[in-house]
Design an enzyme around this catalytic site. Structure first.
Site, PDB file in Angstrom:
ATOM      1  N   GLU A 103       0.995  -1.200  -0.155  1.00 16.20           N
ATOM      2  CA  GLU A 103      -0.002   0.051   0.044  1.00 16.20           C
ATOM      3  C   GLU A 103       0.840   1.534  -0.278  1.00 16.20           C
ATOM      4  OE1 GLU A 103      -2.673   1.407  -0.234  1.00 16.20           O
ATOM      5  OE2 GLU A 103      -4.280   0.242   0.788  1.00 16.20           O
ATOM      6  N   ASP A 104       0.270   2.134  -0.276  1.00 17.99           N
ATOM      7  CA  ASP A 104       1.002   3.421  -0.567  1.00 17.99           C
ATOM      8  C   ASP A 104       0.940   4.069   0.831  1.00 17.99           C
ATOM      9  OD1 ASP A 104      -1.845   3.953  -0.662  1.00 17.99           O
ATOM     10  OD2 ASP A 104      -1.501   5.817  -1.996  1.00 17.99           O
ATOM     11  N   PHE A 131      -3.548  15.445   5.650  1.00 18.03           N
ATOM     12  CA  PHE A 131      -3.576  14.900   4.036  1.00 18.03           C
ATOM     13  C   PHE A 131      -2.108  15.021   3.515  1.00 18.03           C
ATOM     14  CE2 PHE A 131      -4.861  15.107  -0.295  1.00 18.03           C
ATOM     15  CZ  PHE A 131      -5.562  13.935  -0.475  1.00 18.03           C
ATOM     16  N   VAL A 132      -1.600  14.003   2.732  1.00 22.49           N
ATOM     17  CA  VAL A 132      -0.267  14.228   2.094  1.00 22.49           C
ATOM     18  C   VAL A 132      -0.471  13.860   0.641  1.00 22.49           C
ATOM     19  CG1 VAL A 132       0.981  13.643   3.955  1.00 22.49           C
ATOM     20  CG2 VAL A 132       0.025  11.707   2.566  1.00 22.49           C
ATOM     21  N   ASP A 170      -4.425   4.501   6.288  1.00 24.64           N
ATOM     22  CA  ASP A 170      -4.933   5.735   7.114  1.00 24.64           C
ATOM     23  C   ASP A 170      -6.060   5.084   8.127  1.00 24.64           C
ATOM     24  OD1 ASP A 170      -6.364   7.996   7.818  1.00 24.64           O
ATOM     25  OD2 ASP A 170      -6.918   8.708   5.908  1.00 24.64           O
TER      26      ASP A 170
HETATM   27  P1  IMP Z   1      -7.597   3.722   4.103  1.00 30.20           P
HETATM   28  O1  IMP Z   1      -8.637   2.599   3.679  1.00 30.20           O
HETATM   29  O2  IMP Z   1      -8.339   4.950   4.930  1.00 30.20           O
HETATM   30  O3  IMP Z   1      -6.605   3.195   5.070  1.00 30.20           O
HETATM   31  O4  IMP Z   1      -6.908   4.571   3.165  1.00 30.20           O
HETATM   32  C1  IMP Z   1      -6.215   4.036   1.847  1.00 30.20           C
HETATM   33  C2  IMP Z   1      -6.145   4.777   0.630  1.00 30.20           C
HETATM   34  O5  IMP Z   1      -6.777   6.001   0.847  1.00 30.20           O
HETATM   35  C3  IMP Z   1      -4.665   4.845   0.450  1.00 30.20           C
HETATM   36  O6  IMP Z   1      -4.273   3.661  -0.383  1.00 30.20           O
HETATM   37  C4  IMP Z   1      -4.908   6.067  -0.445  1.00 30.20           C
HETATM   38  O7  IMP Z   1      -5.041   5.833  -1.893  1.00 30.20           O
HETATM   39  C5  IMP Z   1      -5.807   6.942   0.066  1.00 30.20           C
HETATM   40  N1  IMP Z   1      -5.282   7.860   1.082  1.00 30.20           N
HETATM   41  C6  IMP Z   1      -5.361   7.880   2.462  1.00 30.20           C
HETATM   42  N2  IMP Z   1      -4.883   8.937   2.945  1.00 30.20           N
HETATM   43  C7  IMP Z   1      -4.292   9.666   2.195  1.00 30.20           C
HETATM   44  C8  IMP Z   1      -3.723  11.124   1.835  1.00 30.20           C
HETATM   45  O8  IMP Z   1      -3.262  11.460   3.100  1.00 30.20           O
HETATM   46  N3  IMP Z   1      -3.286  11.469   0.766  1.00 30.20           N
HETATM   47  C9  IMP Z   1      -3.742  10.750  -0.402  1.00 30.20           C
HETATM   48  N4  IMP Z   1      -4.354   9.641  -0.543  1.00 30.20           N
HETATM   49  C10 IMP Z   1      -4.655   9.066   0.950  1.00 30.20           C
END
Ligand code: IMP
Length: 188
Positions: free
Chosen positions: A109-110, A162-163, A113
């Site tokens: 994953e990148d 946010f990044v 969050d």
């Molecule tokens: P999660 O499911 O909330 O953990 O988020 C995962 C996905 O949301 C990541 O793979 C990103 O594509 C996107 N994401 C989460 N935080 C950010 C951020 O700060 N900037 C850009 N994309 C984000």
């Protein structure tokens, strides 16, 4: 490497340099060495499963930091769209073709969050009976976590803002920035 600008503007909002290219790349080399050591003696090459779109750059760099034989495939999940907060739900846009039965899988994953995306992919892959299942993420926002989403190979824990950059987008823009930028707190 040319010096990265200290601030960038994306969709009218200001972001400041948070992790420069050198910092990112040297951490990736460390993760690569860790993966090399962990998979030195396995019988089948590990397969990296990158989660599109955000993880495509990290997946490419992480793979190139590894010297053991390895394969790659990709999942594609729904994105944030043009928002800066998670929608709270995950939709599968593309699954994978490879047969993961008996394979050593590393989900890439990148950023983690809320953890919902990582959890979703881990659960999907666990059902395919892999020999082992681990996860890597360049970034993690510990304050954003809502579900258990383990990360075995973590680049950096970051602030809950946010990044963008290095694959991460804001409304599909900014993925091509070589460094990671964080929303200026004055704008948050
Ligand atoms: P999660 O499911 O909330 O953990 O988020 C995962 C996905 O949301 C990541 O793979 C990103 O594509 C996107 N994401 C989460 N935080 C950010 C951020 O700060 N900037 C850009 N994309 C984000």
């Amino acid at each position: 490497m040319p010096a990265a600008p200290q601030t960038v503007t994306c969709r009218g909002e200001r972001f400041r340099l948070y992790l420069d290219e050198e910092t990112i790349q040297s951490r990736i080399q460390e993760l690569g060495a860790q993966i090399d050591a962990d998979y030195a003696d396995v019988d089948t090459p590990p397969i990296f499963i990158g989660v599109l779109n955000g993880a495509y750059i990290f997946t490419a760099d992480l793979m190139r930091a590894v010297t053991v034989d390895c394969e790659v495939d990709f999942y594609k999940l729904s994105s944030y769209g043009a928002a800066k907060v998670s929608s709270g739900s995950v939709t599968l846009k593309k699954g994978i073709d490879a047969d993961l039965t008996g394979r050593h899988v590393i989900v890439v994953e990148d950023i983690v969050d809320t953890g919902l995306s990582m959890r979703y992919v881990l659960d999907q892959i666990a059902e395919k009976n892999p020999a082992s299942l681990k996860s890597a993420s360049l970034l993690r926002k510990p304050d954003g976590l809502k579900v258990d989403a383990p990360v075995d190979y973590l680049g950096f824990d970051i602030d809950n803002l946010f990044v963008i950059g290095y694959g991460l987008d804001y409304g599909q823009i900014a993925r091509n920035l070589p460094a990671v930028y964080i929303l200026d707190e004055d704008e948050a």
